[in-house]
Motif scaffolding. Sequence first.
Motif, PDB file in Angstrom:
ATOM      1  N   ALA A 178      42.506  42.290  37.540  1.00 28.84           N
ATOM      2  CA  ALA A 178      42.581  43.634  36.963  1.00 28.84           C
ATOM      3  C   ALA A 178      43.959  44.248  37.196  1.00 28.84           C
ATOM      4  O   ALA A 178      44.504  44.934  36.319  1.00 28.84           O
ATOM      5  CB  ALA A 178      41.496  44.521  37.554  1.00 28.84           C
ATOM      6  N   TYR A 179      44.530  43.990  38.361  1.00 29.07           N
ATOM      7  CA  TYR A 179      45.882  44.472  38.654  1.00 29.07           C
ATOM      8  C   TYR A 179      46.889  43.871  37.677  1.00 29.07           C
ATOM      9  O   TYR A 179      47.729  44.574  37.104  1.00 29.07           O
ATOM     10  CB  TYR A 179      46.258  44.113  40.094  1.00 29.07           C
ATOM     11  N   GLN A 180      46.802  42.566  37.478  1.00 31.37           N
ATOM     12  CA  GLN A 180      47.710  41.886  36.561  1.00 31.37           C
ATOM     13  C   GLN A 180      47.528  42.379  35.130  1.00 31.37           C
ATOM     14  O   GLN A 180      48.504  42.603  34.401  1.00 31.37           O
ATOM     15  CB  GLN A 180      47.458  40.371  36.611  1.00 31.37           C
ATOM     16  N   MET A 181      46.279  42.557  34.696  1.00 31.05           N
ATOM     17  CA  MET A 181      46.021  43.026  33.341  1.00 31.05           C
ATOM     18  C   MET A 181      46.628  44.417  33.124  1.00 31.05           C
ATOM     19  O   MET A 181      47.204  44.702  32.071  1.00 31.05           O
ATOM     20  CB  MET A 181      44.516  43.049  33.050  1.00 31.05           C
ATOM     21  N   THR A 182      46.489  45.271  34.136  1.00 24.60           N
ATOM     22  CA  THR A 182      47.020  46.633  34.042  1.00 24.60           C
ATOM     23  C   THR A 182      48.537  46.628  34.021  1.00 24.60           C
ATOM     24  O   THR A 182      49.174  47.213  33.129  1.00 24.60           O
ATOM     25  CB  THR A 182      46.520  47.488  35.222  1.00 24.60           C
ATOM     26  N   LYS A 183      49.125  45.982  34.997  1.00 20.43           N
ATOM     27  CA  LYS A 183      50.581  45.950  35.141  1.00 20.43           C
ATOM     28  C   LYS A 183      51.254  45.358  33.896  1.00 20.43           C
ATOM     29  O   LYS A 183      52.199  45.941  33.348  1.00 20.43           O
ATOM     30  CB  LYS A 183      50.949  45.122  36.379  1.00 20.43           C
ATOM     31  N   LEU A 184      50.769  44.221  33.444  1.00 17.87           N
ATOM     32  CA  LEU A 184      51.401  43.550  32.319  1.00 17.87           C
ATOM     33  C   LEU A 184      51.243  44.333  31.022  1.00 17.87           C
ATOM     34  O   LEU A 184      52.143  44.330  30.182  1.00 17.87           O
ATOM     35  CB  LEU A 184      50.825  42.133  32.156  1.00 17.87           C
ATOM     36  N   PHE A 185      50.111  45.012  30.872  1.00 20.86           N
ATOM     37  CA  PHE A 185      49.929  45.802  29.646  1.00 20.86           C
ATOM     38  C   PHE A 185      50.923  46.951  29.597  1.00 20.86           C
ATOM     39  O   PHE A 185      51.667  47.106  28.621  1.00 20.86           O
ATOM     40  CB  PHE A 185      48.501  46.337  29.560  1.00 20.86           C
ATOM     41  N   TYR A 186      50.964  47.779  30.645  1.00 20.00           N
ATOM     42  CA  TYR A 186      51.801  48.980  30.608  1.00 20.00           C
ATOM     43  C   TYR A 186      53.287  48.680  30.781  1.00 20.00           C
ATOM     44  O   TYR A 186      54.116  49.532  30.446  1.00 20.00           O
ATOM     45  CB  TYR A 186      51.315  49.994  31.642  1.00 20.00           C
ATOM     46  N   GLU A 187      53.602  47.497  31.256  1.00 18.36           N
ATOM     47  CA  GLU A 187      55.011  47.119  31.359  1.00 18.36           C
ATOM     48  C   GLU A 187      55.459  46.269  30.169  1.00 18.36           C
ATOM     49  O   GLU A 187      56.563  45.736  30.159  1.00 18.36           O
ATOM     50  CB  GLU A 187      55.262  46.401  32.685  1.00 18.36           C
ATOM     51  N   SER A 188      54.595  46.162  29.153  1.00 17.64           N
ATOM     52  CA  SER A 188      54.933  45.396  27.943  1.00 17.64           C
ATOM     53  C   SER A 188      54.721  46.241  26.688  1.00 17.64           C
ATOM     54  O   SER A 188      54.383  45.716  25.631  1.00 17.64           O
ATOM     55  CB  SER A 188      54.069  44.126  27.872  1.00 17.64           C
ATOM     56  N   LEU A 189      54.922  47.551  26.806  1.00 20.12           N
ATOM     57  CA  LEU A 189      54.658  48.427  25.663  1.00 20.12           C
ATOM     58  C   LEU A 189      55.524  48.133  24.434  1.00 20.12           C
ATOM     59  O   LEU A 189      55.040  48.263  23.300  1.00 20.12           O
ATOM     60  CB  LEU A 189      54.778  49.896  26.073  1.00 20.12           C
ATOM     61  N   PRO A 190      56.790  47.716  24.580  1.00 19.85           N
ATOM     62  CA  PRO A 190      57.549  47.351  23.376  1.00 19.85           C
ATOM     63  C   PRO A 190      56.882  46.219  22.591  1.00 19.85           C
ATOM     64  O   PRO A 190      56.856  46.253  21.351  1.00 19.85           O
ATOM     65  CB  PRO A 190      58.910  46.917  23.938  1.00 19.85           C
ATOM     66  N   GLU A 191      56.341  45.232  23.297  1.00 13.14           N
ATOM     67  CA  GLU A 191      55.629  44.139  22.622  1.00 13.14           C
ATOM     68  C   GLU A 191      54.354  44.641  21.959  1.00 13.14           C
ATOM     69  O   GLU A 191      53.977  44.190  20.882  1.00 13.14           O
ATOM     70  CB  GLU A 191      55.292  43.025  23.620  1.00 13.14           C
ATOM     71  N   MET A 192      53.674  45.610  22.602  1.00 12.51           N
ATOM     72  CA  MET A 192      52.464  46.162  22.009  1.00 12.51           C
ATOM     73  C   MET A 192      52.776  46.951  20.741  1.00 12.51           C
ATOM     74  O   MET A 192      52.041  46.883  19.751  1.00 12.51           O
ATOM     75  CB  MET A 192      51.734  47.055  23.019  1.00 12.51           C
ATOM     76  N   ILE A 193      53.873  47.695  20.750  1.00 10.98           N
ATOM     77  CA  ILE A 193      54.286  48.446  19.557  1.00 10.98           C
ATOM     78  C   ILE A 193      54.618  47.486  18.420  1.00 10.98           C
ATOM     79  O   ILE A 193      54.338  47.770  17.254  1.00 10.98           O
ATOM     80  CB  ILE A 193      55.488  49.355  19.883  1.00 10.98           C
ATOM     81  N   ALA A 194      55.175  46.342  18.767  1.00  3.82           N
ATOM     82  CA  ALA A 194      55.463  45.331  17.745  1.00  3.82           C
ATOM     83  C   ALA A 194      54.169  44.781  17.155  1.00  3.82           C
ATOM     84  O   ALA A 194      54.140  44.357  15.992  1.00  3.82           O
ATOM     85  CB  ALA A 194      56.295  44.194  18.348  1.00  3.82           C
TER      86      ALA A 194
END
Length: 313
Positions: free
Chosen positions: A261-277
């Motif tokens: 859960a920690y990894q899922m949270t950290k990687l999601f919010y620290e990869s927002l440019p990729e999510m916007i893409a």
Amino acid sequence: MFKKILATIAALLFAINTSNSAEFINILTGGTSGVYYPLGVGISKIYGEKIKDVKVQVQATKASVENLNLLQDGKGELAFVLGDALKDAWQGNEDAGFKVKLDKLRVIGAIYPNYIQIVASKDSKIKTLADLKGKGLSVGAAKSGTELNTRALFKAAGMSYKDLGKIEYLPYAESVELIKNRQLDATLQSAGLGVASLKDLSTSLDIVVVSVPAEIVKKMGAPFVAAKIPANTYKGQTEDVNTASVINYLVTRKDVSEATAYQMTKLFYESLPEMIASHSAAKDISLENAAKNSPVPLHPGAAKYYKEKGLIK
């Protein structure tokens, strides 16, 4: 020779056991023409590349209500859900599709808002909510988050499904196809701005985006808030349109490990440019708001990350 054979067998068994020990993350999304699905695909790429020994799968679903029930049943590790559906699931609201309180749910974080988007063909002559009376409307898949939003809106507006001339319980893409084929007048879609299905509709025929007045949104109550669909979100929509919005959440279940859960949270919010893409709706996601106002407790793994970032104590 016999020892070599045994050693080979042992090595093979070790390899099989190692491969079977890979953790599995099933991401529950929504219909493929919505916003949840492309964002889920974006997350799957990030997790697949950056979390060691993990197998990631993206599952198309009927969205919020189904996703929450699947999480409770242990059939998913991460899900996109609407805030009102999440609240109903935690409280065990049977009318909303939850026969019991879903006590295994835990939040990863708040993401972007969904906007209630009512779009009609211009030929339908629909311009206001009242004009929907006697017309054909797709309210979203039955007991989906979108359909729950439709019910809340109709109740606040003093309307019911009986006022409609025709009602369809369809996912986004199917709703749009009926309108394009002149078999339906309008569709209500609760999604991020720029949803693919409505973009498709607006480029296929002339549309009207129907306003939801602020006084109606106020009657809908929390977690709905007044919002605007900016001009030119869809072709032919030349002005801002008033509507209601409700926040989306990423949700997991309590028996997912704290480390995962920690990894899922950290990687999601620290990869927002990729999510916007992956989809432009992600531009409204911010880490600062991720841990705010959740109707369900945070997963300890998510809370650990937010504490590191100074967002909670």
